[in-house]
Structures are given as C-alpha cells and as structure tokens.
Design an enzyme around this catalytic site. Sequence first.
Site, PDB file in Angstrom:
ATOM      1  CB  THR A   1      12.423 -42.179  -7.869  1.00  0.00           C
ATOM      2  OG1 THR A   1      13.145 -43.378  -7.687  1.00  0.00           O
ATOM      3  CG2 THR A   1      10.954 -42.538  -8.052  1.00  0.00           C
ATOM      4  CG  ASP A   2      16.413 -45.175 -10.026  1.00  0.00           C
ATOM      5  OD1 ASP A   2      15.678 -45.166  -9.014  1.00  0.00           O
ATOM      6  OD2 ASP A   2      17.581 -45.620 -10.005  1.00  0.00           O
ATOM      7  CD  GLU A   3      12.732 -47.151  -5.705  1.00  0.00           C
ATOM      8  OE1 GLU A   3      11.645 -47.668  -5.423  1.00  0.00           O
ATOM      9  OE2 GLU A   3      13.640 -46.995  -4.892  1.00  0.00           O
TER      10      GLU A   3
ATOM     11  CE1 TYR B   1       9.149 -42.592  -3.193  1.00  0.00           C
ATOM     12  CE2 TYR B   1      10.476 -44.271  -4.283  1.00  0.00           C
ATOM     13  CZ  TYR B   1      10.256 -42.951  -3.943  1.00  0.00           C
ATOM     14  OH  TYR B   1      11.138 -41.976  -4.364  1.00  0.00           O
TER      15      TYR B   1
ATOM     16  CE  LYS C   1       8.758 -39.139  -6.481  1.00  0.00           C
ATOM     17  NZ  LYS C   1       8.780 -37.746  -5.954  1.00  0.00           N
TER      18      LYS C   1
HETATM   19  P1  NAD Z   1      12.890 -37.313   2.534  1.00  0.00           P
HETATM   20  O1  NAD Z   1      11.897 -38.319   2.975  1.00  0.00           O
HETATM   21  O2  NAD Z   1      14.206 -37.212   3.224  1.00  0.00           O
HETATM   22  O3  NAD Z   1      12.227 -35.859   2.621  1.00  0.00           O
HETATM   23  C1  NAD Z   1      10.922 -35.585   2.214  1.00  0.00           C
HETATM   24  C2  NAD Z   1      10.513 -34.220   2.769  1.00  0.00           C
HETATM   25  O4  NAD Z   1       9.200 -33.915   2.283  1.00  0.00           O
HETATM   26  C3  NAD Z   1      10.454 -34.169   4.293  1.00  0.00           C
HETATM   27  O5  NAD Z   1      11.074 -33.007   4.766  1.00  0.00           O
HETATM   28  C4  NAD Z   1       8.953 -34.156   4.591  1.00  0.00           C
HETATM   29  O6  NAD Z   1       8.620 -33.470   5.782  1.00  0.00           O
HETATM   30  C5  NAD Z   1       8.423 -33.430   3.360  1.00  0.00           C
HETATM   31  N1  NAD Z   1       7.013 -33.739   3.077  1.00  0.00           N
HETATM   32  C6  NAD Z   1       6.418 -34.962   3.060  1.00  0.00           C
HETATM   33  N2  NAD Z   1       5.128 -34.853   2.762  1.00  0.00           N
HETATM   34  C7  NAD Z   1       4.892 -33.529   2.570  1.00  0.00           C
HETATM   35  C8  NAD Z   1       3.736 -32.772   2.207  1.00  0.00           C
HETATM   36  N3  NAD Z   1       2.554 -33.368   1.996  1.00  0.00           N
HETATM   37  N4  NAD Z   1       3.854 -31.438   2.077  1.00  0.00           N
HETATM   38  C9  NAD Z   1       5.042 -30.830   2.310  1.00  0.00           C
HETATM   39  N5  NAD Z   1       6.147 -31.478   2.670  1.00  0.00           N
HETATM   40  C10 NAD Z   1       6.090 -32.822   2.783  1.00  0.00           C
HETATM   41  O7  NAD Z   1      13.064 -37.550   0.985  1.00  0.00           O
HETATM   42  P2  NAD Z   1      14.371 -37.359   0.056  1.00  0.00           P
HETATM   43  O8  NAD Z   1      15.148 -38.600   0.097  1.00  0.00           O
HETATM   44  O9  NAD Z   1      14.990 -36.058   0.361  1.00  0.00           O
HETATM   45  O10 NAD Z   1      13.665 -37.292  -1.368  1.00  0.00           O
HETATM   46  C11 NAD Z   1      13.234 -36.048  -1.916  1.00  0.00           C
HETATM   47  C12 NAD Z   1      12.595 -36.300  -3.266  1.00  0.00           C
HETATM   48  O11 NAD Z   1      13.544 -36.905  -4.140  1.00  0.00           O
HETATM   49  C13 NAD Z   1      11.400 -37.243  -3.223  1.00  0.00           C
HETATM   50  O12 NAD Z   1      10.435 -36.756  -4.123  1.00  0.00           O
HETATM   51  C14 NAD Z   1      11.946 -38.575  -3.691  1.00  0.00           C
HETATM   52  O13 NAD Z   1      10.952 -39.331  -4.336  1.00  0.00           O
HETATM   53  C15 NAD Z   1      13.017 -38.113  -4.671  1.00  0.00           C
HETATM   54  N6  NAD Z   1      14.157 -39.022  -4.856  1.00  0.00           N
HETATM   55  C16 NAD Z   1      14.861 -39.469  -3.755  1.00  0.00           C
HETATM   56  C17 NAD Z   1      15.986 -40.273  -3.960  1.00  0.00           C
HETATM   57  C18 NAD Z   1      16.816 -40.784  -2.788  1.00  0.00           C
HETATM   58  O14 NAD Z   1      17.685 -41.621  -3.004  1.00  0.00           O
HETATM   59  N7  NAD Z   1      16.599 -40.320  -1.574  1.00  0.00           N
HETATM   60  C19 NAD Z   1      16.375 -40.609  -5.259  1.00  0.00           C
HETATM   61  C20 NAD Z   1      15.621 -40.149  -6.343  1.00  0.00           C
HETATM   62  C21 NAD Z   1      14.523 -39.336  -6.119  1.00  0.00           C
HETATM   63  O1  DAU Z   2      16.317 -45.377  -6.568  1.00  0.00           O
HETATM   64  C1  DAU Z   2      15.918 -44.189  -5.980  1.00  0.00           C
HETATM   65  C2  DAU Z   2      15.236 -44.473  -4.671  1.00  0.00           C
HETATM   66  O2  DAU Z   2      16.254 -44.857  -3.746  1.00  0.00           O
HETATM   67  C3  DAU Z   2      14.446 -43.301  -4.122  1.00  0.00           C
HETATM   68  O3  DAU Z   2      13.395 -43.010  -4.991  1.00  0.00           O
HETATM   69  C4  DAU Z   2      13.880 -43.619  -2.722  1.00  0.00           C
HETATM   70  O4  DAU Z   2      13.230 -42.481  -2.189  1.00  0.00           O
HETATM   71  C5  DAU Z   2      15.042 -44.012  -1.825  1.00  0.00           C
HETATM   72  O5  DAU Z   2      14.570 -44.375  -0.546  1.00  0.00           O
HETATM   73  C6  DAU Z   2      15.835 -45.165  -2.441  1.00  0.00           C
HETATM   74  O6  DAU Z   2      15.034 -46.381  -2.457  1.00  0.00           O
HETATM   75  P1  DAU Z   2      15.661 -47.807  -2.085  1.00  0.00           P
HETATM   76  O7  DAU Z   2      14.584 -48.706  -1.680  1.00  0.00           O
HETATM   77  O8  DAU Z   2      16.593 -48.250  -3.170  1.00  0.00           O
HETATM   78  O9  DAU Z   2      16.575 -47.344  -0.825  1.00  0.00           O
HETATM   79  P2  DAU Z   2      16.856 -48.033   0.587  1.00  0.00           P
HETATM   80  O10 DAU Z   2      17.963 -47.248   1.210  1.00  0.00           O
HETATM   81  O11 DAU Z   2      15.623 -48.243   1.367  1.00  0.00           O
HETATM   82  O12 DAU Z   2      17.421 -49.455   0.175  1.00  0.00           O
HETATM   83  C7  DAU Z   2      18.562 -49.598  -0.662  1.00  0.00           C
HETATM   84  C8  DAU Z   2      18.802 -51.080  -0.881  1.00  0.00           C
HETATM   85  O13 DAU Z   2      19.224 -51.660   0.354  1.00  0.00           O
HETATM   86  C9  DAU Z   2      17.560 -51.840  -1.296  1.00  0.00           C
HETATM   87  O14 DAU Z   2      17.929 -52.864  -2.208  1.00  0.00           O
HETATM   88  C10 DAU Z   2      17.060 -52.477   0.004  1.00  0.00           C
HETATM   89  C11 DAU Z   2      18.340 -52.702   0.781  1.00  0.00           C
HETATM   90  N1  DAU Z   2      18.241 -52.599   2.250  1.00  0.00           N
HETATM   91  C12 DAU Z   2      17.680 -51.466   2.770  1.00  0.00           C
HETATM   92  C13 DAU Z   2      17.555 -51.318   4.141  1.00  0.00           C
HETATM   93  C14 DAU Z   2      16.933 -50.076   4.733  1.00  0.00           C
HETATM   94  C15 DAU Z   2      18.733 -53.616   3.060  1.00  0.00           C
HETATM   95  O15 DAU Z   2      19.268 -54.623   2.581  1.00  0.00           O
HETATM   96  N2  DAU Z   2      18.615 -53.459   4.411  1.00  0.00           N
HETATM   97  C16 DAU Z   2      18.037 -52.369   4.990  1.00  0.00           C
HETATM   98  O16 DAU Z   2      17.952 -52.307   6.241  1.00  0.00           O
END
Ligand code: NAD
Ligand code: DAU
Length: 354
Positions: free
Chosen positions: A136-138, A162, A166
């Site tokens: 992630t970019d975080e 989180y 990561k």
């Molecule tokens: P998600 O939470 O939707 O899915 C995570 C999956 O991993 C789930 O199916 C869960 O059951 C599985 N999992 C959790 N713990 C596990 C374990 N110990 N062993 C096997 N499986 C396990 O997450 P996502 O949003 O699809 O993110 C996927 C990846 O991409 C993550 O590594 C996250 O950090 C990264 N990422 C997400 C975003 C985003 O915006 N969602 C952006 C950048 C990077």
């Molecule tokens: O940047 C990449 C990341 O983006 C991934 O690594 C994470 O897995 C993914 O969950 C996401 O993280 P964020 O914290 O940015 O996503 P989230 O959807 O939780 O929140 C997006 C923005 O919206 C953040 O600034 C918080 C705000 N927010 C979120 C929720 C759930 C609100 O204002 N209200 C809300 O109810």
Amino acid sequence: MNILVTGGCGFIGSNFIRFCLDDPQFKQSTLINLDKLTYAGNPANLADKETSEQYYFVQADIADIDTVSKILTEHEIDLIINFAAESHVDRSIDSPEPFFQTNTIGTLRLLETTLHYWKTLSSSKKDQFRFLHVSTDEVYGTLQKGDPPFTEKTPFAPNSPYSASKASSDHLVRAYFHTYGLPVVTTNCSNNYGPYQFPEKLIPLMILNSLEGKPLPIYGDGQNIRDWLYVKDHCKAIWLVAKKGNIGETYNIGGKCERTNLQIVYMICDTLDRKSPTESGKSYKDQIQFVKDRPGHDFRYAIDCRKIKETLDWTPEETFESGIEKTIDWYLSHLDWCKDITENNYQRQRLGIS
Ligand code: NAD
Ligand code: DAU
C-alpha cells in the site's frame, strides 16, 4: 504458469482471479486461491468461477506452513501473489494485533515456506519463479497539500497500526531478496474501488448507507485526500509487474486521481440521485453527517507512478468518472450480495449457523 493467489476471496484478490480467468492468455494457467476466510473473505465473490477447471480454492492461513508447502509442491507453483492481509485502518486502530499476526508474521511464514520450496527448484525454474507482494501507499505516511507525490524512494513513515504492519511486511520481503536471493517484487498502490469491495470502506459504505437511508459518516471535515484507482487497473498493473518487473524492486501504482473525501461522497450522492432517486425527492446529500475524526488520520496520499509507466508501459485506463459509474451500477445490480454481507449470512452459512 501455476499461480498461487493468497487472499483471493477478498476485494482485490477476487478481482485479480476474475481478471485472469476471463483472459485467454491465462488459458493454460492454474490458479490456486488460498484464503483464511476472515470476515472480509467471501467465497460468493468467485461463486461463478468455482466450476472452472483452472481454479482451486483452499481455506487456509498464509501462516500455515504445512498447507502452503503442500500447495507449492503439488501444484508446482511458479508465481505467488500475496494479497492476504487485514486491510481496514479503523479495525487496526481498535485492535492492532490481528494485523501483525497476518500482515507481519503471516508474510514472514509465507516467505520462509516459499524460500524452502524455491531452493528445491531447478535453476531455470528458480530464475522464472516470482513472489509478488501486494502493498500500500500508506507505508509512506502522509502528505500535505503541495508536497510532491510518493515515489519508490520516499522513506517509510507509517502512521497507523495497519500501515506499520504492512511496512514491516514490505521490509521482510526486501530482506528475503537481499539475504537469500528470493526473487521478489513489491507493489505499493493507492486506494482501490470497484466491484466486490467490502462495505466497511468509504465508497461501498456510502453507496449502501445512502440506499438504506442511513447517515453518511464523514470523518473530520472531509478534506482528507486519497488517490483513487479502479480495481481492474490495479490488477493489470500487478500482472505486468509479475511478468516484467525487476526482481528486488518496488513499483508504485496510483490512479492520478486525487479527491477529497467530501468530493467522493458528493459524487456518489449525485450519481445515486440520478440513477436511484429517493422516494421523497430529497438528495442523498441530506444524509451526510460529519463525525469525530479517525485518530492519526493521514491527511493526503498521492502516488508518483512514473516508474511503472516508463518501464512497464502501464497507465490507468479508467477515469474516476467512468469507474465510479461502473462501481455504482455494480452495487445497484448486486444488492443481494450486499445484503448477505450486511446481514452476515455468508459467514453464518460457512459456520453452519441458521
Ligand atoms: P480485503 O480485506 O478485501 O481482503 C483480504 C483477504 O485476505 C480476505 O479474503 C481475507 O479472508 C484474506 N486473509 C486475511 N488474513 C488471512 C490469512 N492470515 N491467511 C489467508 N488469507 C487471509 O483486502 P483488499 O482490499 O482486497 O486488499 C488486498 C491487499 O491489497 C492487501 O494486502 C492490502 O494491504 C493491499 N492494498 C489494498 C488497497 C485497497 O484500497 N483496498 C490498496 C493498496 C493495497
Ligand atoms: O491507500 C491505500 C489504502 O486504502 C489501503 O492500503 C487500505 O487497505 C484501504 O482500506 C484504504 O485505506 P483508507 O483508510 O484510505 O480507506 P477507507 O475507505 O477506510 O477510508 C478512505 C477515506 O475516507 C479516509 O480518509 C477515511 C475516510 N472515511 C472512511 C470511512 C470508512 C470517512 O470519512 N468515513 C468513513 O465512514
């Protein structure tokens, strides 16, 4: 090519498996999906793919050395894509430990198991093998307005449990390359959106709460900025990095689409007002409520993705306008999928609870 996808029942992992199974270039490939099925893992995300002869599902933890080892050997895996993670920042604030169990210890065990397997391969297989870690970019921390976007050289400065978990996984992946020569690549991506995203994250939460007449909770003043990328563009980038990325390197992936949270929510409300107006004729914007800010809330993320563009010729295809339209259409036509999640039916079914 035999591919092990971890976390394939989650949002991005299931989109990635779908992307592969729908593309003829993967016709000869086998895809193994190893997922622990936490609250975020939903087998329904791939229900229509279960009969595919190219696709196998195994319910297991990435930290389960015996099961992972068996899969690697029996399926002669050539590529691992590690999506498995605890992914929600708010949950990491409430309860950090599961994040370190999976994201850090889980990744460490997966790397260790992979290393043992990789050492048994012939030298040509060893050269072809890849471990792609999805991050992630975080990990880079937060930006202020006017700061240049994150590059691959930006020092890590994670601010939430989180992102700290990561960041530590990214360091482990790097260490397995430098110390043991394991052929790894890492991607650091910005916020994804699109079909099958669990409705605890901003965009699906706002869509579903709008339709259910619930409040739309905006943290703080809604001015925090994220860089949004349509999930299919992320999947394409991951595949390019897996195929052509330089081992030991990291690639930033972003949508070139910075928006404040308030802009995102306004856009969702405007689109829903058009596609699915309320009975009262009021705008969904009336449901917006400003709530207490997230502790340690990162102000801005922005990605400089020149490296992946210049070296691998990747650029996002979807604009935010087209991507959000597709996403909202998907949620409107999959309300049963949403209901199963909000009523927790898919977990009940799995656990045999009526
Ligand atoms: P998600 O939470 O939707 O899915 C995570 C999956 O991993 C789930 O199916 C869960 O059951 C599985 N999992 C959790 N713990 C596990 C374990 N110990 N062993 C096997 N499986 C396990 O997450 P996502 O949003 O699809 O993110 C996927 C990846 O991409 C993550 O590594 C996250 O950090 C990264 N990422 C997400 C975003 C985003 O915006 N969602 C952006 C950048 C990077
Ligand atoms: O940047 C990449 C990341 O983006 C991934 O690594 C994470 O897995 C993914 O969950 C996401 O993280 P964020 O914290 O940015 O996503 P989230 O959807 O939780 O929140 C997006 C923005 O919206 C953040 O600034 C918080 C705000 N927010 C979120 C929720 C759930 C609100 O204002 N209200 C809300 O109810």
